[in-house]
Design a protein around this motif. Structure first.
Motif, short mmCIF file in Angstrom:
data_model
loop_
_atom_site.label_atom_id
_atom_site.label_comp_id
_atom_site.label_asym_id
_atom_site.label_seq_id
_atom_site.Cartn_x
_atom_site.Cartn_y
_atom_site.Cartn_z
N VAL A 102 0.83 -1.21 0.00
CA VAL A 102 0.00 0.00 0.00
C VAL A 102 0.87 1.26 0.00
CG1 VAL A 102 -1.69 1.33 1.31
CG2 VAL A 102 -1.95 -1.14 1.11
N GLU A 103 1.91 1.28 0.83
CA GLU A 103 2.77 2.46 0.90
C GLU A 103 3.51 2.69 -0.42
OE1 GLU A 103 2.89 4.80 2.93
OE2 GLU A 103 1.84 4.01 4.68
N THR A 104 3.86 1.61 -1.11
CA THR A 104 4.52 1.76 -2.40
C THR A 104 3.56 2.34 -3.43
OG1 THR A 104 5.94 -0.14 -1.91
CG2 THR A 104 5.81 0.55 -4.20
N PHE A 105 2.32 1.88 -3.43
CA PHE A 105 1.30 2.46 -4.30
C PHE A 105 1.11 3.95 -3.99
CE2 PHE A 105 -0.79 -1.83 -5.13
CZ PHE A 105 -0.45 -1.83 -6.46
N ARG A 106 1.05 4.28 -2.71
CA ARG A 106 0.88 5.68 -2.30
C ARG A 106 2.03 6.55 -2.83
NH1 ARG A 106 -0.54 5.31 4.16
NH2 ARG A 106 -2.81 5.05 4.01
N ALA A 107 3.25 6.07 -2.59
CA ALA A 107 4.42 6.85 -2.99
C ALA A 107 4.46 7.02 -4.51
CB ALA A 107 5.69 6.16 -2.50
N TYR A 108 4.11 5.97 -5.23
CA TYR A 108 4.09 6.05 -6.69
C TYR A 108 3.08 7.08 -7.17
CZ TYR A 108 2.77 4.64 -11.44
OH TYR A 108 2.46 4.63 -12.77
N ALA A 109 1.88 7.05 -6.60
CA ALA A 109 0.84 7.99 -7.01
C ALA A 109 1.23 9.43 -6.68
CB ALA A 109 -0.48 7.64 -6.33
N GLU A 110 1.88 9.63 -5.52
CA GLU A 110 2.26 10.98 -5.11
C GLU A 110 3.40 11.53 -5.96
OE1 GLU A 110 3.19 10.95 -0.98
OE2 GLU A 110 1.17 10.35 -0.36
N GLN A 111 4.39 10.70 -6.27
CA GLN A 111 5.55 11.21 -6.98
C GLN A 111 5.28 11.37 -8.48
OE1 GLN A 111 8.56 8.21 -6.22
NE2 GLN A 111 8.28 7.27 -8.21
N ALA A 112 4.40 10.53 -9.04
CA ALA A 112 4.14 10.61 -10.47
C ALA A 112 3.02 11.58 -10.80
CB ALA A 112 3.81 9.22 -11.02
N GLY A 113 1.93 11.54 -10.03
CA GLY A 113 0.81 12.43 -10.28
C GLY A 113 -0.08 11.93 -11.40
N PRO A 114 -1.28 12.51 -11.55
CA PRO A 114 -2.25 12.05 -12.54
C PRO A 114 -1.74 12.12 -13.97
CG PRO A 114 -3.28 13.53 -10.95
CD PRO A 114 -1.80 13.59 -10.70
N ASP A 115 -0.90 13.12 -14.29
CA ASP A 115 -0.46 13.29 -15.68
C ASP A 115 0.45 12.16 -16.13
OD1 ASP A 115 -1.87 15.63 -15.83
OD2 ASP A 115 -0.14 16.91 -15.34
N GLN A 116 1.21 11.56 -15.20
CA GLN A 116 2.17 10.54 -15.57
C GLN A 116 1.66 9.12 -15.40
OE1 GLN A 116 6.26 11.10 -14.25
NE2 GLN A 116 5.84 13.23 -13.77
N CYS A 117 0.75 8.92 -14.47
CA CYS A 117 0.29 7.54 -14.26
C CYS A 117 -1.22 7.40 -14.39
CB CYS A 117 0.77 6.99 -12.92
SG CYS A 117 0.41 8.00 -11.49
N GLY A 118 -1.84 8.35 -15.10
CA GLY A 118 -3.22 8.20 -15.51
C GLY A 118 -4.19 8.03 -14.36
#
Length: 216
Positions: A189-205
């Motif tokens: 879960v924390e890895t998913f969170r970090a990925y979403a925060e660092q990439a943002g909607p523009d990069q990870c849809g």
């Protein structure tokens, strides 16, 4: 009485926070099933084929190289973690080495620990299983390789979990299997969170949009 009821409703609604990530993972029944541990020193390189599943790899000690197919080698150090989707990949002490088939070392389901000459590098891996019928859409919307390095947003929580996982492995106390499984779920879960925060909607849809309160 009506004022009290109205106040209670306002209080309840004001504290409710939508949690789409939890909803998605719960619907898909995402759980870390098998966990593996690799200790290595000297020259070593292992390759693994693409499988229709999600896996995480985290480095607890030392440094190694992770190389998904078609990508440049990425150095991973203690505290770094990555999610691996449906892609071939190799992990090594030196990306110029020719890797051996890593499946042979872990193909026995009862063998979750591999030791290659020493413990300069210690890493753990986990296979994520989905019990829900629509798990393919999660794999499709994620990149085949998602690195989350220790200096990125959310890394502090990941570092804490990895520290606890390492301690559990070293202790070998009763109940360590269930504790390790729960910690692995938290790490996911924390890895998913970090990925979403660092990439943002523009990069990870759509997945990145889960971290946007205007959308969630």
């Amino acid at each position: 009485m009506n004022d009290a009821k109205r106040s209670m409703k306002l209080s309840q609604s004001s504290t409710f926070q939508p949690d789409p990530l939890s909803d998605v993972l719960e619907v898909l029944g995402a759980r870390v099933t098998r966990q593996t541990r690799l200790e290595a020193s000297g020259d070593w390189a292992l390759s693994f084929p693409a499988l229709d599943r999600l896996k995480f790899v985290a480095v607890l000690r030392g440094m190694c190289w992770m190389q998904p197919e078609g990508r440049a080698p990425l150095p991973m150090q203690a505290g770094d973690v990555c999610l691996i989707g449906t892609t071939d990949y190799a992990v090594s002490s030196d990306p110029t080495l020719v890797p051996q088939d890593g499946r042979q070392l872990f193909e026995d389901p009862l063998r979750d620990f591999v030791h290659l000459g020493g413990n300069e590098v210690v890493s753990i891996g986990g296979t994520v299983a989905f019990s829900g019928p629509n798990a393919d859409f999660l794999l499709d919307m994620l990149s085949d390789f998602i690195p989350v390095q220790r200096h990125t947003a959310g890394a502090e929580a990941i570092s804490t979990i990895l520290s606890h996982m390492s301690q559990e492995i070293e202790r070998g106390a009763i109940g360590s299997t269930i504790v390790g499984a729960r910690l692995a779920d938290l790490l996911l879960v924390e890895t998913f969170r970090a990925y979403a925060e660092q990439a943002g909607p523009d990069q990870c849809g759509w997945f990145g949009a889960l971290s946007d309160p205007r959308i969630g």
